[in-house]
Scaffold this active site. Structure first.
Site, PDB file in Angstrom:
ATOM      1  N   LYS A 116       7.095  -9.220 -11.682  1.00  0.00           N
ATOM      2  CA  LYS A 116       5.623  -9.299 -11.618  1.00  0.00           C
ATOM      3  C   LYS A 116       4.982  -9.604 -12.971  1.00  0.00           C
ATOM      4  O   LYS A 116       3.943 -10.273 -13.026  1.00  0.00           O
ATOM      5  CB  LYS A 116       5.045  -8.003 -11.043  1.00  0.00           C
ATOM      6  CG  LYS A 116       5.599  -7.607  -9.670  1.00  0.00           C
ATOM      7  CD  LYS A 116       5.521  -8.713  -8.638  1.00  0.00           C
ATOM      8  CE  LYS A 116       6.335  -8.373  -7.403  1.00  0.00           C
ATOM      9  NZ  LYS A 116       6.627  -9.526  -6.548  1.00  0.00           N
ATOM     10  N   LYS A 201      -6.516  -2.788 -14.932  1.00  0.00           N
ATOM     11  CA  LYS A 201      -7.734  -2.119 -14.490  1.00  0.00           C
ATOM     12  C   LYS A 201      -7.612  -1.907 -12.981  1.00  0.00           C
ATOM     13  O   LYS A 201      -7.130  -2.791 -12.261  1.00  0.00           O
ATOM     14  CB  LYS A 201      -8.935  -3.021 -14.796  1.00  0.00           C
ATOM     15  CG  LYS A 201     -10.268  -2.480 -14.341  1.00  0.00           C
ATOM     16  CD  LYS A 201     -10.836  -1.485 -15.324  1.00  0.00           C
ATOM     17  CE  LYS A 201     -12.099  -0.812 -14.776  1.00  0.00           C
ATOM     18  NZ  LYS A 201     -12.433   0.398 -15.590  1.00  0.00           N
ATOM     19  N   PHE A 202      -8.005  -0.734 -12.471  1.00  0.00           N
ATOM     20  CA  PHE A 202      -7.955  -0.475 -11.035  1.00  0.00           C
ATOM     21  C   PHE A 202      -9.203  -1.055 -10.369  1.00  0.00           C
ATOM     22  O   PHE A 202     -10.327  -0.699 -10.729  1.00  0.00           O
ATOM     23  CB  PHE A 202      -7.842   1.032 -10.769  1.00  0.00           C
ATOM     24  CG  PHE A 202      -7.806   1.392  -9.305  1.00  0.00           C
ATOM     25  CD1 PHE A 202      -6.783   0.921  -8.488  1.00  0.00           C
ATOM     26  CD2 PHE A 202      -8.786   2.198  -8.747  1.00  0.00           C
ATOM     27  CE1 PHE A 202      -6.737   1.252  -7.139  1.00  0.00           C
ATOM     28  CE2 PHE A 202      -8.748   2.535  -7.391  1.00  0.00           C
ATOM     29  CZ  PHE A 202      -7.729   2.060  -6.591  1.00  0.00           C
ATOM     30  N   HIS A 208      -7.773  -7.410   0.623  1.00  0.00           N
ATOM     31  CA  HIS A 208      -6.533  -8.158   0.402  1.00  0.00           C
ATOM     32  C   HIS A 208      -6.674  -9.472   1.168  1.00  0.00           C
ATOM     33  O   HIS A 208      -6.657  -9.476   2.393  1.00  0.00           O
ATOM     34  CB  HIS A 208      -5.330  -7.342   0.910  1.00  0.00           C
ATOM     35  CG  HIS A 208      -4.036  -8.099   0.920  1.00  0.00           C
ATOM     36  ND1 HIS A 208      -2.834  -7.524   0.588  1.00  0.00           N
ATOM     37  CD2 HIS A 208      -3.738  -9.384   1.208  1.00  0.00           C
ATOM     38  CE1 HIS A 208      -1.869  -8.427   0.690  1.00  0.00           C
ATOM     39  NE2 HIS A 208      -2.399  -9.556   1.078  1.00  0.00           N
ATOM     40  N   GLU A 275      -1.163 -13.875  -2.931  1.00  0.00           N
ATOM     41  CA  GLU A 275      -1.964 -12.704  -2.566  1.00  0.00           C
ATOM     42  C   GLU A 275      -3.011 -12.453  -3.649  1.00  0.00           C
ATOM     43  O   GLU A 275      -2.677 -12.426  -4.842  1.00  0.00           O
ATOM     44  CB  GLU A 275      -1.092 -11.455  -2.463  1.00  0.00           C
ATOM     45  CG  GLU A 275      -0.062 -11.489  -1.367  1.00  0.00           C
ATOM     46  CD  GLU A 275       0.680 -10.152  -1.247  1.00  0.00           C
ATOM     47  OE1 GLU A 275       1.381  -9.982  -0.247  1.00  0.00           O
ATOM     48  OE2 GLU A 275       0.554  -9.290  -2.145  1.00  0.00           O
ATOM     49  N   GLU A 288       0.209 -11.114  -6.298  1.00  0.00           N
ATOM     50  CA  GLU A 288       1.599 -11.564  -6.340  1.00  0.00           C
ATOM     51  C   GLU A 288       1.775 -12.789  -5.455  1.00  0.00           C
ATOM     52  O   GLU A 288       0.885 -13.139  -4.687  1.00  0.00           O
ATOM     53  CB  GLU A 288       2.579 -10.462  -5.936  1.00  0.00           C
ATOM     54  CG  GLU A 288       2.215  -9.612  -4.757  1.00  0.00           C
ATOM     55  CD  GLU A 288       3.080  -8.339  -4.689  1.00  0.00           C
ATOM     56  OE1 GLU A 288       4.051  -8.364  -3.946  1.00  0.00           O
ATOM     57  OE2 GLU A 288       2.767  -7.340  -5.375  1.00  0.00           O
ATOM     58  N   ARG A 292       8.205 -16.869   0.743  1.00  0.00           N
ATOM     59  CA  ARG A 292       8.872 -16.881   2.051  1.00  0.00           C
ATOM     60  C   ARG A 292       7.843 -17.166   3.145  1.00  0.00           C
ATOM     61  O   ARG A 292       6.641 -17.147   2.895  1.00  0.00           O
ATOM     62  CB  ARG A 292       9.471 -15.494   2.320  1.00  0.00           C
ATOM     63  CG  ARG A 292       8.397 -14.411   2.314  1.00  0.00           C
ATOM     64  CD  ARG A 292       8.837 -13.066   2.845  1.00  0.00           C
ATOM     65  NE  ARG A 292       7.695 -12.192   3.039  1.00  0.00           N
ATOM     66  CZ  ARG A 292       7.137 -11.425   2.096  1.00  0.00           C
ATOM     67  NH1 ARG A 292       7.633 -11.415   0.865  1.00  0.00           N
ATOM     68  NH2 ARG A 292       6.095 -10.682   2.377  1.00  0.00           N
ATOM     69  N   VAL A 295       5.303 -12.542   8.063  1.00  0.00           N
ATOM     70  CA  VAL A 295       5.090 -12.049   9.431  1.00  0.00           C
ATOM     71  C   VAL A 295       3.823 -12.672  10.022  1.00  0.00           C
ATOM     72  O   VAL A 295       3.814 -13.146  11.164  1.00  0.00           O
ATOM     73  CB  VAL A 295       4.973 -10.505   9.437  1.00  0.00           C
ATOM     74  CG1 VAL A 295       4.595  -9.990  10.822  1.00  0.00           C
ATOM     75  CG2 VAL A 295       6.263  -9.850   8.948  1.00  0.00           C
ATOM     76  N   ARG A 336       0.091  -6.124  15.007  1.00  0.00           N
ATOM     77  CA  ARG A 336       1.535  -5.847  14.984  1.00  0.00           C
ATOM     78  C   ARG A 336       1.845  -4.734  15.985  1.00  0.00           C
ATOM     79  O   ARG A 336       1.270  -3.648  15.910  1.00  0.00           O
ATOM     80  CB  ARG A 336       1.977  -5.432  13.587  1.00  0.00           C
ATOM     81  CG  ARG A 336       1.810  -6.549  12.571  1.00  0.00           C
ATOM     82  CD  ARG A 336       2.582  -6.248  11.309  1.00  0.00           C
ATOM     83  NE  ARG A 336       2.252  -7.217  10.277  1.00  0.00           N
ATOM     84  CZ  ARG A 336       2.912  -7.351   9.132  1.00  0.00           C
ATOM     85  NH1 ARG A 336       3.941  -6.541   8.874  1.00  0.00           N
ATOM     86  NH2 ARG A 336       2.550  -8.251   8.245  1.00  0.00           N
TER      87      ARG A 336
HETATM   88  C1  MV4 Z   1      -4.144  -3.050  -7.065  1.00  0.00           C
HETATM   89  C2  MV4 Z   1      -5.211  -2.345  -6.480  1.00  0.00           C
HETATM   90  C3  MV4 Z   1      -6.362  -2.164  -7.243  1.00  0.00           C
HETATM   91  N1  MV4 Z   1      -6.413  -2.635  -8.493  1.00  0.00           N
HETATM   92  N2  MV4 Z   1      -4.261  -3.507  -8.329  1.00  0.00           N
HETATM   93  C4  MV4 Z   1      -1.029  -2.466  -3.473  1.00  0.00           C
HETATM   94  C5  MV4 Z   1       0.282  -3.139  -3.261  1.00  0.00           C
HETATM   95  C6  MV4 Z   1       0.566  -3.948  -4.457  1.00  0.00           C
HETATM   96  N3  MV4 Z   1       0.940  -5.271  -4.076  1.00  0.00           N
HETATM   97  C7  MV4 Z   1      -0.697  -3.949  -5.242  1.00  0.00           C
HETATM   98  N4  MV4 Z   1      -1.616  -3.062  -4.610  1.00  0.00           N
HETATM   99  C8  MV4 Z   1      -2.829  -2.796  -5.156  1.00  0.00           C
HETATM  100  N5  MV4 Z   1      -3.002  -3.270  -6.415  1.00  0.00           N
HETATM  101  C9  MV4 Z   1      -5.363  -3.280  -9.017  1.00  0.00           C
HETATM  102  N6  MV4 Z   1      -5.446  -3.718 -10.275  1.00  0.00           N
HETATM  103  C10 MV4 Z   1      -5.065  -1.879  -5.176  1.00  0.00           C
HETATM  104  C11 MV4 Z   1      -3.866  -2.087  -4.514  1.00  0.00           C
HETATM  105  C12 MV4 Z   1      -3.794  -1.541  -3.184  1.00  0.00           C
HETATM  106  C13 MV4 Z   1      -3.761  -2.361  -2.057  1.00  0.00           C
HETATM  107  C14 MV4 Z   1      -3.759  -3.738  -2.155  1.00  0.00           C
HETATM  108  C15 MV4 Z   1      -3.720  -4.525  -1.039  1.00  0.00           C
HETATM  109  C16 MV4 Z   1      -3.710  -3.949   0.210  1.00  0.00           C
HETATM  110  C17 MV4 Z   1      -3.708  -2.581   0.354  1.00  0.00           C
HETATM  111  C18 MV4 Z   1      -3.734  -1.770  -0.774  1.00  0.00           C
HETATM  112  C19 MV4 Z   1      -3.752  -0.384  -0.627  1.00  0.00           C
HETATM  113  C20 MV4 Z   1      -3.765   0.406  -1.743  1.00  0.00           C
HETATM  114  C21 MV4 Z   1      -3.781  -0.171  -3.015  1.00  0.00           C
END
Ligand code: MV4
Length: 445
Positions: A116, A201-202, A208, A275, A288, A292, A295, A336
């Site tokens: 990543k 940062k969150f 998504h 994504e 990311e 592939r 689903v 699903r």
């Molecule tokens: C994040 C996020 C918030 N901020 N990154 C979840 C799976 C992984 N691929 C990355 N994920 C997340 N990354 C930042 N900087 C929140 C999530 C996340 C999430 C993302 C997509 C779908 C569902 C989720 C559920 C919880 C957290």
């Protein structure tokens, strides 16, 4: 064109690939574990080879067994489906070394997106927006502390070998960072044998939204618009749809262009998905890339009338893309159907399907390997099918889905059907007002 394709997978996706191969006049080879000897993919393929015991490590993940099956049946290509070996660079390399075309990207492309931090740096270089954070690995707790001060709380720690939430920790205050860092590192080491952690940062309450792309061997990349996958539970998607109810023509154009840039920067070959996290202001950030077929590919197929499995095979055979991007002309929703008990924390419910009636009619597609009398083995994932509803508008697609769900009868095992029936009635789902947090506040009636 290929004469014979071996499908290194099971369940509904193996069936899905066999169906397109039949339409293209390509012979198929199924491989199966002893637990899957009565599976539909075994019955519907032209040939079938047993590759080992029920445990995935002894069958669907066993590269030597799969290569032996390909050699004795004279297959000239392997379709990996999703999961199992689909994003395994070593497997893609072994296929190439044996003169068998891996239907998917090259080992280099898989590696570029598998790590990543590498993927994120590649995106920064390509000019694709990423979540603000610290470049590279965190070196120590002290580094994590100073970095979080710079980025600003809340921050999220992620495993560089991760994806799907493992080794991930959200940190709201400085007091929590030491413990979160140690826990993330331990979990990453246990899950991936790689304890590398990075920080972003969150982004709070994001959506998504992912963009389907396709790239050919001649450097052309096109996008096929978006899927909204915000309805997830513990990082497992349950419902996907296209178009996203949050999308605007401007945002689609911007995200589509970013996705094309992302894929073109590694000369991507095959179908793939970028994504993104999308915040409430419609800022979007690369999360990311999946190298592939996914689903949820079916919702894209339905809204633009496009066979993505056929496209994978054509591209692997060297075909050229037209260069055209696609915009949804219909609305599709996928539910699903898992053998899980939604009234009991979605606990897996393997066993025998005693009674089965699948829905049909206008606007309904069922992709499933289930049949009456089929015994769902406990060794693999619990998805037994996908129900897809298609209509001109989102409201009509929801109504078609509700009707189809109400026709679906599965007895003998618990399923996610009651969950989906309740979700389709939820005002916030119906209005399109949901984020990835939606299911945290959802309870079964
Ligand atoms: C994040 C996020 C918030 N901020 N990154 C979840 C799976 C992984 N691929 C990355 N994920 C997340 N990354 C930042 N900087 C929140 C999530 C996340 C999430 C993302 C997509 C779908 C569902 C989720 C559920 C919880 C957290």
């Amino acid at each position: 064109m290929f004469k014979k394709i071996l499908i290194a997978n099971r369940g509904e996706i193996a069936l899905r690939v066999i169906r397109t191969c039949k339409e293209m006049g390509i012979k198929t080879v199924a491989v199966y574990s002893t637990a899957d000897k009565d599976s539909l993919h075994v019955k519907f393929a032209d040939e079938a080879v047993c590759i080992g015991k029920p445990a995935s490590s002894e069958s669907y993940l066993n590269m030597a067994h799969i290569m032996a099956a390909a050699e004795i049946t004279n297959a000239d290509a392997i379709h990996p489906g999703y999961g199992f070996l689909a994003e395994n660079a070593k497997f893609a390399k072994i296929c190439g070394d044996h003169g068998i075309k891996f239907i998917g990207p090259t080992p280099d492309m898989i590696n570029a997106m598998g790590d990543k931090i590498t993927a994120k740096q590649t995106m920064i270089n390509a000019g694709v927006p990423v979540v603000p954070g610290v470049e590279g690995l965190l070196e120590s707790v002290e580094h994590a502390k100073s970095a979080a001060k710079e980025v600003g709380y809340p921050v999220i720690l992620k495993a560089t070998a991760g994806g799907g939430g493992k080794g991930m920790r959200v940190v709201w205050h400085e007091e929590e960072i030491e413990k979160a860092y140690e826990n993330a590192k331990t979990e990453a080491a246990a899950s991936f044998k790689n304890d590398g952690i990075y920080m972003e940062k969150f982004v709070e309450e994001p959506r998504h939204i992912e963009i389907q792309i396709v790239g050919d061997q001649h450097g052309q990349v096109c996008h096929l618009s978006e899927r909204d996958c915000s309805i997830q539970r513990r990082h497992q998607k349950l419902v996907e749809e296209s178009p996203s109810p949050f999308m605007t023509p401007e945002l689609r154009e911007a995200m589509g262009n970013a996705a094309i840039k992302a894929a073109a920067s590694i000369n991507y070959e095959g179908v793939g998905t970028i994504e993104f996290l999308v915040d409430k202001h419609r800022n979007f950030y690369f999360m990311e890339m999946n190298t592939r077929i996914q689903v949820e590919h079916c919702v894209t197929e339905e809204v633009i009338n496009y066979d993505l499995i056929k496209e994978q095979i054509m591209i692997a055979a060297g075909d050229k893309l037209t260069g055209k991007n696609y915009i949804p002309v219909m609305h599709a929703i996928e539910c699903r159907i898992n053998a899980e008990d939604p009234y009991n924390d979605f606990r897996p419910s393997p066993g025998k399907i005693t009674v089965l009636h699948q829905p049909g009619g206008h606007g309904v597609r069922v992709d499933s390997h289930a049949y009456a009398g089929y015994v769902i083995p406990p060794y693999y994932d619990s998805m037994i099918g996908k129900l897809i509803a298609v209509a001109q508008t989102r409201q009509e697609a929801i109504d078609t889905m509700s009707r189809a769900l109400s026709e679906y009868v599965i007895e003998g095992v618990k399923t996610t059907i009651p969950f989906h029936l309740q979700l389709m009635k939820h005002p916030d789902f119906r209005s399109g007002n949901f984020t990835t947090k939606f299911l945290e506040g959802f309870t079964m009636q």
